[in-house]
Design a protein around this motif. Sequence first.
Motif, PDB file in Angstrom:
ATOM      1  N   UNK A 164      18.430 -58.988   5.481  1.00  0.00           N
ATOM      2  CA  UNK A 164      17.946 -59.745   4.330  1.00  0.00           C
ATOM      3  C   UNK A 164      19.128 -60.490   3.704  1.00  0.00           C
ATOM      4  N   UNK A 165      18.909 -61.086   2.541  1.00  0.00           N
ATOM      5  CA  UNK A 165      19.967 -61.781   1.813  1.00  0.00           C
ATOM      6  C   UNK A 165      20.052 -61.213   0.398  1.00  0.00           C
ATOM      7  N   UNK A 166      21.262 -60.886  -0.041  1.00  0.00           N
ATOM      8  CA  UNK A 166      21.487 -60.415  -1.411  1.00  0.00           C
ATOM      9  C   UNK A 166      22.786 -61.032  -1.907  1.00  0.00           C
ATOM     10  N   UNK A 167      22.780 -61.483  -3.158  1.00  0.00           N
ATOM     11  CA  UNK A 167      23.930 -62.181  -3.743  1.00  0.00           C
ATOM     12  C   UNK A 167      24.318 -63.404  -2.900  1.00  0.00           C
ATOM     13  N   UNK A 168      23.335 -64.001  -2.230  1.00  0.00           N
ATOM     14  CA  UNK A 168      23.567 -65.188  -1.432  1.00  0.00           C
ATOM     15  C   UNK A 168      24.295 -64.944  -0.129  1.00  0.00           C
ATOM     16  N   UNK A 169      24.382 -63.674   0.300  1.00  0.00           N
ATOM     17  CA  UNK A 169      25.131 -63.326   1.507  1.00  0.00           C
ATOM     18  C   UNK A 169      24.255 -62.525   2.474  1.00  0.00           C
ATOM     19  N   UNK A 170      24.500 -62.632   3.793  1.00  0.00           N
ATOM     20  CA  UNK A 170      23.759 -61.799   4.745  1.00  0.00           C
ATOM     21  C   UNK A 170      23.961 -60.322   4.437  1.00  0.00           C
ATOM     22  N   UNK A 228      26.527 -53.935   1.489  1.00  0.00           N
ATOM     23  CA  UNK A 228      25.577 -54.923   1.986  1.00  0.00           C
ATOM     24  C   UNK A 228      25.932 -55.380   3.386  1.00  0.00           C
ATOM     25  N   UNK A 229      27.224 -55.307   3.730  1.00  0.00           N
ATOM     26  CA  UNK A 229      27.693 -55.879   4.992  1.00  0.00           C
ATOM     27  C   UNK A 229      27.973 -54.842   6.064  1.00  0.00           C
ATOM     28  N   UNK A 230      28.208 -53.594   5.681  1.00  0.00           N
ATOM     29  CA  UNK A 230      28.698 -52.603   6.637  1.00  0.00           C
ATOM     30  C   UNK A 230      27.683 -51.517   6.943  1.00  0.00           C
ATOM     31  N   UNK A 231      27.368 -51.360   8.226  1.00  0.00           N
ATOM     32  CA  UNK A 231      26.804 -50.110   8.700  1.00  0.00           C
ATOM     33  C   UNK A 231      27.960 -49.125   8.819  1.00  0.00           C
ATOM     34  N   UNK A 232      27.760 -47.904   8.375  1.00  0.00           N
ATOM     35  CA  UNK A 232      28.848 -46.935   8.466  1.00  0.00           C
ATOM     36  C   UNK A 232      28.289 -45.566   8.840  1.00  0.00           C
ATOM     37  N   UNK A 233      29.145 -44.754   9.383  1.00  0.00           N
ATOM     38  CA  UNK A 233      28.803 -43.392   9.744  1.00  0.00           C
ATOM     39  C   UNK A 233      30.087 -42.609   9.908  1.00  0.00           C
ATOM     40  N   UNK A 234      30.030 -41.530  10.641  1.00  0.00           N
ATOM     41  CA  UNK A 234      31.226 -40.716  10.868  1.00  0.00           C
ATOM     42  C   UNK A 234      31.052 -39.956  12.168  1.00  0.00           C
ATOM     43  N   UNK A 235      32.156 -39.449  12.672  1.00  0.00           N
ATOM     44  CA  UNK A 235      32.084 -38.512  13.776  1.00  0.00           C
ATOM     45  C   UNK A 235      31.769 -37.129  13.208  1.00  0.00           C
ATOM     46  N   UNK A 236      31.137 -36.297  14.020  1.00  0.00           N
ATOM     47  CA  UNK A 236      30.827 -34.944  13.572  1.00  0.00           C
ATOM     48  C   UNK A 236      32.104 -34.234  13.143  1.00  0.00           C
ATOM     49  N   UNK A 237      32.004 -33.418  12.101  1.00  0.00           N
ATOM     50  CA  UNK A 237      33.183 -32.670  11.659  1.00  0.00           C
ATOM     51  C   UNK A 237      32.861 -31.183  11.576  1.00  0.00           C
ATOM     52  N   UNK A 238      33.906 -30.389  11.467  1.00  0.00           N
ATOM     53  CA  UNK A 238      33.747 -28.936  11.360  1.00  0.00           C
ATOM     54  C   UNK A 238      34.622 -28.424  10.220  1.00  0.00           C
ATOM     55  N   UNK A 239      34.029 -27.676   9.308  1.00  0.00           N
ATOM     56  CA  UNK A 239      34.773 -27.056   8.221  1.00  0.00           C
ATOM     57  C   UNK A 239      35.424 -25.757   8.678  1.00  0.00           C
ATOM     58  N   UNK A 240      36.516 -25.418   8.026  1.00  0.00           N
ATOM     59  CA  UNK A 240      37.113 -24.102   8.162  1.00  0.00           C
ATOM     60  C   UNK A 240      36.748 -23.289   6.928  1.00  0.00           C
ATOM     61  N   UNK A 241      36.677 -21.961   7.050  1.00  0.00           N
ATOM     62  CA  UNK A 241      36.262 -21.150   5.900  1.00  0.00           C
ATOM     63  C   UNK A 241      37.083 -21.404   4.642  1.00  0.00           C
TER      64      UNK A 241
END
Length: 259
Positions: A164-170, A228-241
């Motif tokens: 879509x378009x928001x603030x005049x930008x893709x 508005x411009x970035x798809x983002x995610x992460x690699x799986x992570x693991x916590x320590x106790x």
Amino acid sequence: MADEAAARAELGKYVRTYLDDGAGVLVLAGLPADRDSGERAVSRATSLIGAPLPQNREGTLVREVKDRGMSISQRGRTRYSDSRLGGDLHTDGAEAALPAPDVFTLFCVRQSEWGGALQCLHVRDVERALEPGVVRTLREPFHFDRRGDQQPGEAPTTTKPVLFTQRGRPAITYLRSYIDQGHDRPDVPPLTVRQRTALDALDALIGSSSALLTGKLREGELALFDNLALLHGRTEFRDEPDHTRLLLRTWIRRTIEAS
């Protein structure tokens, strides 16, 4: 007031350079890596860029991003930010109606020792790589599951296009599982073959794009993202106790004008 105006102008310059005209992300380093300092940092950055937006129906303005032992495959109020799982590139606020948050911040209080790298893909690379027919379909309305965040009496889905378009930008808003679950509801039409084909094409691009940026926030770093411009995610992570990953997040409606 003069110091406030100077700080706003200085940060605005970097926002326009790195978010509007660059890769869509700006990282500020060297801040104290504790929760109180992080909350002050994200709140300060938010106030300089624009106005904070609530991230749920309770009105939370600063949200902890950490593993709560959940998965977005679950229905209910679970969010991507409640899990440790990776992949599923998305935009923040995908479960909410437009307008989308213009910017979101992440402050790293504690980073995981294993995994947890951020991944980003810009909307300009998405539109450039997809077939025109796919782009046209992604500009049509889809039902996004509200994740139980709707007010009483409101529909359990919100209807909006992916592109879509928001603030005049893709712009782009996306999280595939929210769309699948939205269209799986008994009162919502199922995805058409054309819609599913377009979403599959977007997912294939996300999974194979050479334009995907990957980096890992360090403790004490504050990142600003063009939501508005970035798809983002992460690699799986693991916590320590004795060492659990913790990021702080705000959503922002910009008052700094785009370049």
